[in-house]
Motif scaffolding. Structure first.
Motif, PDB file in Angstrom:
ATOM      1  N   PHE A 286       0.819  -1.206   0.000  1.00 40.02           N
ATOM      2  CA  PHE A 286       0.000   0.000   0.000  1.00 40.02           C
ATOM      3  C   PHE A 286       0.855   1.259   0.000  1.00 40.02           C
ATOM      4  O   PHE A 286       0.519   2.257  -0.639  1.00 40.02           O
ATOM      5  N   VAL A 287       1.991   1.214   0.688  1.00 41.39           N
ATOM      6  CA  VAL A 287       2.848   2.392   0.796  1.00 41.39           C
ATOM      7  C   VAL A 287       3.423   2.798  -0.556  1.00 41.39           C
ATOM      8  O   VAL A 287       3.818   3.951  -0.754  1.00 41.39           O
ATOM      9  N   CYS A 288       3.451   1.863  -1.522  1.00 42.17           N
ATOM     10  CA  CYS A 288       3.983   2.187  -2.848  1.00 42.17           C
ATOM     11  C   CYS A 288       3.029   3.052  -3.659  1.00 42.17           C
ATOM     12  O   CYS A 288       3.334   3.411  -4.801  1.00 42.17           O
ATOM     13  N   GLY A 289       1.893   3.388  -3.086  1.00 43.02           N
ATOM     14  CA  GLY A 289       1.048   4.399  -3.697  1.00 43.02           C
ATOM     15  C   GLY A 289       1.639   5.784  -3.528  1.00 43.02           C
ATOM     16  O   GLY A 289       1.273   6.728  -4.245  1.00 43.02           O
ATOM     17  N   GLU A 290       2.580   5.932  -2.580  1.00 43.98           N
ATOM     18  CA  GLU A 290       3.293   7.188  -2.383  1.00 43.98           C
ATOM     19  C   GLU A 290       4.397   7.273  -3.429  1.00 43.98           C
ATOM     20  O   GLU A 290       5.108   6.305  -3.689  1.00 43.98           O
ATOM     21  N   GLU A 291       4.549   8.442  -4.048  1.00 43.07           N
ATOM     22  CA  GLU A 291       5.416   8.580  -5.216  1.00 43.07           C
ATOM     23  C   GLU A 291       6.847   8.092  -4.998  1.00 43.07           C
ATOM     24  O   GLU A 291       7.382   7.327  -5.806  1.00 43.07           O
ATOM     25  N   THR A 292       7.470   8.534  -3.938  1.00 46.53           N
ATOM     26  CA  THR A 292       8.878   8.192  -3.759  1.00 46.53           C
ATOM     27  C   THR A 292       9.059   6.723  -3.375  1.00 46.53           C
ATOM     28  O   THR A 292      10.074   6.108  -3.720  1.00 46.53           O
ATOM     29  N   ALA A 293       8.071   6.141  -2.679  1.00 40.35           N
ATOM     30  CA  ALA A 293       8.139   4.710  -2.370  1.00 40.35           C
ATOM     31  C   ALA A 293       7.963   3.890  -3.646  1.00 40.35           C
ATOM     32  O   ALA A 293       8.615   2.855  -3.836  1.00 40.35           O
ATOM     33  N   LEU A 294       7.076   4.366  -4.518  1.00 37.09           N
ATOM     34  CA  LEU A 294       6.876   3.692  -5.807  1.00 37.09           C
ATOM     35  C   LEU A 294       8.172   3.722  -6.623  1.00 37.09           C
ATOM     36  O   LEU A 294       8.564   2.708  -7.226  1.00 37.09           O
ATOM     37  N   ILE A 295       8.842   4.863  -6.634  1.00 38.17           N
ATOM     38  CA  ILE A 295      10.096   4.985  -7.382  1.00 38.17           C
ATOM     39  C   ILE A 295      11.147   4.032  -6.829  1.00 38.17           C
ATOM     40  O   ILE A 295      11.863   3.359  -7.588  1.00 38.17           O
ATOM     41  N   ALA A 296      11.222   3.938  -5.500  1.00 39.23           N
ATOM     42  CA  ALA A 296      12.181   3.014  -4.879  1.00 39.23           C
ATOM     43  C   ALA A 296      11.903   1.578  -5.321  1.00 39.23           C
ATOM     44  O   ALA A 296      12.826   0.814  -5.639  1.00 39.23           O
ATOM     45  N   SER A 297      10.627   1.216  -5.366  1.00 35.78           N
ATOM     46  CA  SER A 297      10.251  -0.127  -5.792  1.00 35.78           C
ATOM     47  C   SER A 297      10.619  -0.352  -7.254  1.00 35.78           C
ATOM     48  O   SER A 297      11.116  -1.425  -7.626  1.00 35.78           O
ATOM     49  N   LEU A 298      10.396   0.640  -8.098  1.00 36.66           N
ATOM     50  CA  LEU A 298      10.756   0.532  -9.516  1.00 36.66           C
ATOM     51  C   LEU A 298      12.258   0.299  -9.685  1.00 36.66           C
ATOM     52  O   LEU A 298      12.691  -0.391 -10.611  1.00 36.66           O
ATOM     53  N   GLU A 299      13.037   0.878  -8.789  1.00 37.63           N
ATOM     54  CA  GLU A 299      14.491   0.759  -8.882  1.00 37.63           C
ATOM     55  C   GLU A 299      15.017  -0.525  -8.249  1.00 37.63           C
ATOM     56  O   GLU A 299      16.230  -0.739  -8.195  1.00 37.63           O
ATOM     57  N   GLY A 300      14.104  -1.364  -7.773  1.00 38.73           N
ATOM     58  CA  GLY A 300      14.510  -2.633  -7.198  1.00 38.73           C
ATOM     59  C   GLY A 300      14.777  -2.599  -5.719  1.00 38.73           C
ATOM     60  O   GLY A 300      15.221  -3.585  -5.120  1.00 38.73           O
ATOM     61  N   GLU A 301      14.483  -1.457  -5.088  1.00 39.98           N
ATOM     62  CA  GLU A 301      14.679  -1.308  -3.658  1.00 39.98           C
ATOM     63  C   GLU A 301      13.384  -1.605  -2.911  1.00 39.98           C
ATOM     64  O   GLU A 301      12.317  -1.728  -3.503  1.00 39.98           O
TER      65      GLU A 301
END
Length: 586
Positions: A271-286
């Motif tokens: 759910f936290v990946c709905g936040e922009e910077t968390a989503l970006i971290a996930s996209l980068e493999g983090e």
């Protein structure tokens, strides 16, 4: 058209209701009777409570819609309607259900349930990709951004931030490499707006992203979709492939010098990946964890490059705006909020599904005029808006106007568009506990206030619903809510207390009843209710005893029965089977 066409709604809701089996039944009938019938699929039209839905279109183009179709109805439709040329009135969509759609203004959902989402030709037939071609060939980035500004389109992901401003910041940011990201990580319980667009009209998202890419100067785009949406991912992958084949994605799109391509990233459903910077971290493999802002993604986002992020609904508005003009879109809605908004109506509502309305209508308009009112005609109690990050709007505020400032004033938020309707049987303390349990589990744990504060709040709420509330719990909850809001770094923690604060604001008496009277007025919290049998009403029919799963009810036939309170698990089965209203709940 020279032959009959049968179109079956096959969004996730339709398939879950049995649409795939209905399709197989039609195939069997067509084969067995050697019929020449075109069998097609479409997405969800929004009336999810009527699924499976089947449209039968005759050679002249006349369409009849059948609802709640079962496999046993298929032969009737073939024999009576297609072969016998007679409508089956008991299966037809009722006029009141057609009104649910007629009362809406569809921009984002205009093609949902109308076109085949797996055929680009269907999208092109309704002027698909014409807006993108115009934007790419004839408009400058500044022209595109100004059109969106005139339209007044606000981000539909929850915050309602002006879309043009985000695009403009990314456009102005320095750098040869820029990225465009779509947040399709729809995580609110009871929300399925973005999923429906991806399943029913994926090309609308692609076209909107093409226009946005030209505006900010991005050559690469990513759609971040939750992995729990397999059908959405499948249809979006198919649509991206079709768009590439047509030259709408890839190198030199539409024969221009501009290049843009898309890929899909399946997220793990945090759910936290709905936040922009968390989503970006996930996209980068983090690990999906937010970071402090500034810098904002428009300056330093995906791989530290300028990045624009909007959700599915925001991008899906864009093609309509460019086909009809920003001014026309701006005339929809009201002065505070332009355009339309898609809502997922769930909970204790008669007509659950998707609705799209112009901003400026009221909650009453949506819940009663479009949604048909409360199930079983019970009393409307409240509606939770904005999901776990939102708040509870009570019945006395049902005439609240649906726009960003008016909803925010109630203590709730517009959010991505979830509307969970509650009736008199809903315990508001337990409802707050439910949403706190969700956000506590979904917290990334980076902030002390969010990680520990939500846990402490959940412990208090759980204790209250279990009949162990203490004097001072309400005040402690209020203090914790404010601390968590002030001390959390991202939107998850900052908004997690909203369900608690709004229920305390509007339903404080229920908290007090739980703590001081050991009573749940909604008869929902098991620890605070007691089932008993009224001696004057009981006729000794034995139905309650026979249906009790733990044999907690005793009594001879035609004699008054008794419930053993120590054995009773408070499942409510006795009350549901009693025909004499002899079982009472205190």
């Amino acid at each position: 058209m020279e032959k009959y066409k049968v179109i079956i709604g096959q969004g996730s809701c339709g398939i879950a209701a049995g649409a795939a089996k209905v399709e197989e039944s039609f195939k069997d009938q067509i084969t067995a009777k050697n019929l020449s019938i075109d069998l097609e699929k479409t997405g969800c039209i929004g009336t999810c409570y009527l699924e499976p839905i089947v449209d039968v279109v005759d050679p002249s183009g006349n369409k009849i819609t059948y609802v709640n179709v079962d496999t046993s109805d298929v032969e009737r439709i073939v024999d009576e309607h297609i072969l016998g040329q007679k409508n089956i009135t008991d299966l037809e969509m009722a006029a009141k259900d057609k009104e649910m759609i007629a009362k809406q203004k569809r921009v984002v959902l205009q093609n949902c349930g109308i076109i085949d989402p797996e055929r680009i030709e269907d999208y092109l037939a309704v002027d698909g990709y014409k807006a993108a071609e115009k934007a790419i060939k004839e408009m400058s980035p500044e022209d595109i951004i100004n059109t969106v500004k005139v339209a007044g389109l606000a981000g539909r992901g929850g915050a309602g931030f002006p879309t043009w401003f985000k695009w403009n910041e990314a456009h102005k940011a320095k750098g040869d490499v820029k990225y465009l990201v779509c947040n399709a990580d729809e995580g609110d319980p009871g929300a399925f707006m973005d999923r429906s667009v991806l399943e029913s009209d994926p090309h609308a998202l692609i076209e909107g992203m093409i226009i946005a890419a030209k505006a900010i100067g991005a050559a690469q785009g990513v759609v971040y979709v939750r992995a729990e949406y397999p059908l959405a991912i499948k249809r979006l992958e198919n649509a991206i492939g079709q768009a590439r084949e047509k030259g709408y994605l890839g190198e030199n799109i539409f024969g221009s010098a501009f290049s843009f391509d898309l890929r899909i990233k399946a997220g793990a459903g945090a759910f936290v990946c709905g936040e922009e910077t968390a989503l970006i971290a996930s996209l980068e493999g983090e690990r999906g964890m937010p970071r402090l802002k500034p810098p904002f993604p428009a300056q330093k986002g995906y791989w530290a490059k300028p990045t624009n992020i909007n959700n599915v609904e925001t991008y899906a508005n864009v093609p309509w705006i460019f086909r009809n003009s920003g001014e026309t879109y701006g005339q929809l809605g009201n002065e505070n909020s332009k355009g339309t908004k898609v809502f997922a109506l769930t909970g204790k509502i008669k007509k659950g599904g998707l609705v799209e309305i112009p901003m400026g209508l009221t909650l009453r308009d949506v819940i009663y005029d479009i949604g048909g009112g409360i199930k079983n005609d019970k009393a409307f109690k409240a509606v939770q808006m904005g999901g776990p990050s939102g708040g509870c709007v009570p019945a006395e505020l049902v005439d609240t106007v649906i726009d960003y400032p008016s909803i925010t004033k109630t203590g709730a938020i517009m959010g991505s568009g979830g509307m969970v309707v509650m009736d008199e049987t809903t315990c508001m303390v337990d409802m707050a506990r439910f949403f706190l349990d969700f956000t506590r589990k979904e917290s990334c744990g980076k902030c002390n206030y969010c990680r520990i504060g939500t846990m402490r709040m959940l412990e208090i709420l759980t204790r209250i619903t279990e009949g162990e509330g203490r004097d001072g719990d309400i005040e402690l909850l209020e203090e914790l809510c404010l601390k968590v809001k002030e001390g959390s770094m991202c939107g998850l923690g900052q908004t997690a207390p909203n369900p608690v604060l709004t229920t305390l604001r509007y339903f404080r008496n229920e908290y007090e009843d739980h703590i001081y009277k050991h009573k749940c007025t909604a008869h929902s919290c098991k620890a605070l209710i007691t089932y008993s049998i009224d001696e004057e009403k009981c006729v000794g029919c034995t139905r309650c005893a026979k249906n009790c799963p733990v044999e907690a009810i005793s009594g001879a036939p035609k004699k008054v029965h008794v419930i053993d309170q120590e054995k009773c698990i408070k499942c409510g089965k006795c009350a549901s089977v009693c025909k004499f209203d002899a079982v009472t709940v205190d």
